[in-house]
Scaffold this motif. Sequence first.
Motif, PDB file in Angstrom:
ATOM      1  N   ILE A  37      45.879 -35.568  12.140  1.00 17.29           N
ATOM      2  CA  ILE A  37      44.777 -36.357  11.378  1.00 17.29           C
ATOM      3  C   ILE A  37      43.903 -36.709  12.382  1.00 17.29           C
ATOM      4  O   ILE A  37      44.260 -36.832  13.445  1.00 17.29           O
ATOM      5  N   ARG A  38      42.497 -36.422  12.007  1.00 18.01           N
ATOM      6  CA  ARG A  38      41.546 -36.588  13.193  1.00 18.01           C
ATOM      7  C   ARG A  38      41.442 -37.895  13.527  1.00 18.01           C
ATOM      8  O   ARG A  38      41.717 -38.770  12.672  1.00 18.01           O
ATOM      9  N   ASP A  39      41.185 -38.391  14.686  1.00 22.40           N
ATOM     10  CA  ASP A  39      41.216 -39.683  15.201  1.00 22.40           C
ATOM     11  C   ASP A  39      40.561 -40.891  14.444  1.00 22.40           C
ATOM     12  O   ASP A  39      40.946 -41.951  14.191  1.00 22.40           O
ATOM     13  N   ASP A  40      39.336 -40.397  13.892  1.00 26.12           N
ATOM     14  CA  ASP A  40      38.597 -41.392  13.098  1.00 26.12           C
ATOM     15  C   ASP A  40      39.140 -41.860  11.834  1.00 26.12           C
ATOM     16  O   ASP A  40      39.130 -42.672  11.267  1.00 26.12           O
ATOM     17  N   LEU A  41      39.828 -40.451  11.454  1.00 25.94           N
ATOM     18  CA  LEU A  41      40.536 -40.975  10.145  1.00 25.94           C
ATOM     19  C   LEU A  41      41.616 -41.715  10.238  1.00 25.94           C
ATOM     20  O   LEU A  41      42.053 -42.404   9.454  1.00 25.94           O
ATOM     21  N   SER A  42      42.359 -41.461  11.328  1.00 25.15           N
ATOM     22  CA  SER A  42      43.651 -42.292  11.608  1.00 25.15           C
ATOM     23  C   SER A  42      43.385 -43.752  11.528  1.00 25.15           C
ATOM     24  O   SER A  42      44.184 -44.756  11.377  1.00 25.15           O
ATOM     25  N   GLU A  43      42.167 -44.074  12.201  1.00 28.67           N
ATOM     26  CA  GLU A  43      41.858 -45.529  12.215  1.00 28.67           C
ATOM     27  C   GLU A  43      41.177 -46.020  10.748  1.00 28.67           C
ATOM     28  O   GLU A  43      41.552 -47.195  10.744  1.00 28.67           O
ATOM     29  N   ARG A  44      40.833 -45.310  10.161  1.00 28.59           N
ATOM     30  CA  ARG A  44      40.292 -45.846   8.723  1.00 28.59           C
ATOM     31  C   ARG A  44      41.368 -45.673   7.595  1.00 28.59           C
ATOM     32  O   ARG A  44      41.197 -46.633   6.650  1.00 28.59           O
ATOM     33  N   TYR A  45      42.364 -45.014   7.620  1.00 33.99           N
ATOM     34  CA  TYR A  45      43.264 -44.589   6.498  1.00 33.99           C
ATOM     35  C   TYR A  45      44.624 -45.313   6.844  1.00 33.99           C
ATOM     36  O   TYR A  45      45.205 -44.826   8.055  1.00 33.99           O
ATOM     37  N   THR A  46      45.010 -46.148   5.784  1.00 33.75           N
ATOM     38  CA  THR A  46      46.472 -46.428   6.263  1.00 33.75           C
ATOM     39  C   THR A  46      47.543 -45.687   5.612  1.00 33.75           C
ATOM     40  O   THR A  46      47.199 -44.655   4.858  1.00 33.75           O
ATOM     41  N   LYS A  47      48.629 -45.973   5.874  1.00 42.39           N
ATOM     42  CA  LYS A  47      49.767 -45.056   5.432  1.00 42.39           C
ATOM     43  C   LYS A  47      49.790 -44.966   3.954  1.00 42.39           C
ATOM     44  O   LYS A  47      50.208 -43.946   3.344  1.00 42.39           O
ATOM     45  N   ARG A  48      49.441 -46.075   3.494  1.00 42.98           N
ATOM     46  CA  ARG A  48      49.733 -46.179   1.982  1.00 42.98           C
ATOM     47  C   ARG A  48      48.492 -45.608   1.225  1.00 42.98           C
ATOM     48  O   ARG A  48      48.735 -44.873   0.194  1.00 42.98           O
ATOM     49  N   MET A  49      47.317 -45.440   1.780  1.00 42.72           N
ATOM     50  CA  MET A  49      46.231 -44.712   1.573  1.00 42.72           C
ATOM     51  C   MET A  49      46.327 -43.304   1.295  1.00 42.72           C
ATOM     52  O   MET A  49      46.297 -42.555   0.371  1.00 42.72           O
ATOM     53  N   LEU A  50      47.124 -42.742   2.558  1.00 43.37           N
ATOM     54  CA  LEU A  50      47.605 -41.518   2.545  1.00 43.37           C
ATOM     55  C   LEU A  50      48.596 -40.981   1.418  1.00 43.37           C
ATOM     56  O   LEU A  50      48.243 -39.760   0.948  1.00 43.37           O
ATOM     57  N   ALA A  51      49.678 -41.983   1.462  1.00 39.61           N
ATOM     58  CA  ALA A  51      50.572 -41.685   0.280  1.00 39.61           C
ATOM     59  C   ALA A  51      50.064 -41.445  -0.908  1.00 39.61           C
ATOM     60  O   ALA A  51      50.533 -40.673  -1.668  1.00 39.61           O
ATOM     61  N   ASP A  52      49.173 -42.381  -1.290  1.00 41.64           N
ATOM     62  CA  ASP A  52      48.515 -42.236  -2.633  1.00 41.64           C
ATOM     63  C   ASP A  52      47.721 -40.749  -2.820  1.00 41.64           C
ATOM     64  O   ASP A  52      47.913 -40.497  -3.991  1.00 41.64           O
ATOM     65  N   VAL A  53      47.090 -40.371  -1.846  1.00 43.74           N
ATOM     66  CA  VAL A  53      46.152 -39.333  -1.701  1.00 43.74           C
ATOM     67  C   VAL A  53      47.050 -38.197  -2.047  1.00 43.74           C
ATOM     68  O   VAL A  53      46.805 -37.266  -3.146  1.00 43.74           O
ATOM     69  N   VAL A  54      48.271 -38.001  -1.371  1.00 46.81           N
ATOM     70  CA  VAL A  54      49.426 -36.790  -1.379  1.00 46.81           C
ATOM     71  C   VAL A  54      49.763 -36.946  -2.861  1.00 46.81           C
ATOM     72  O   VAL A  54      49.958 -35.844  -3.404  1.00 46.81           O
TER      73      VAL A  54
END
Length: 126
Positions: A37-54
Amino acid sequence: MVRDTAHRLAEYLSRRIGDGLRTVVIADDDGYELEYIRDDLSERYTKRMLADVVSDLRVETPFSTPSIDSPPAGERRAVVYYYENAFILQFSFSETEQIIISIGTDAGTDLLQFIEDCRRIVDRNN
């Protein structure tokens, strides 16, 4: 094996598109694992947000079904999603595993060749 392939794909994409690479994710029936995950995105996206996207990206029909003849367009090789700020490409690795990559829209100017190059990396291990 899927982790090795996702790692090689992340390395290839980093060399080819640099900061255009946003994420490389391994998804299966149990959830997901981030390979990159690109550094700037790891700061903006929570684990929950990523789980929802997947979860939203799960393909409802399989990539190929041996008992069904190929559709008129041929076998599905990848699924492409186009969003305002990103392309998301989903590749089947096995019956239960997918590799999902997210790239910036500027990195996808020659999308067909780009997808085929990525698919060759994934298919080399199947």
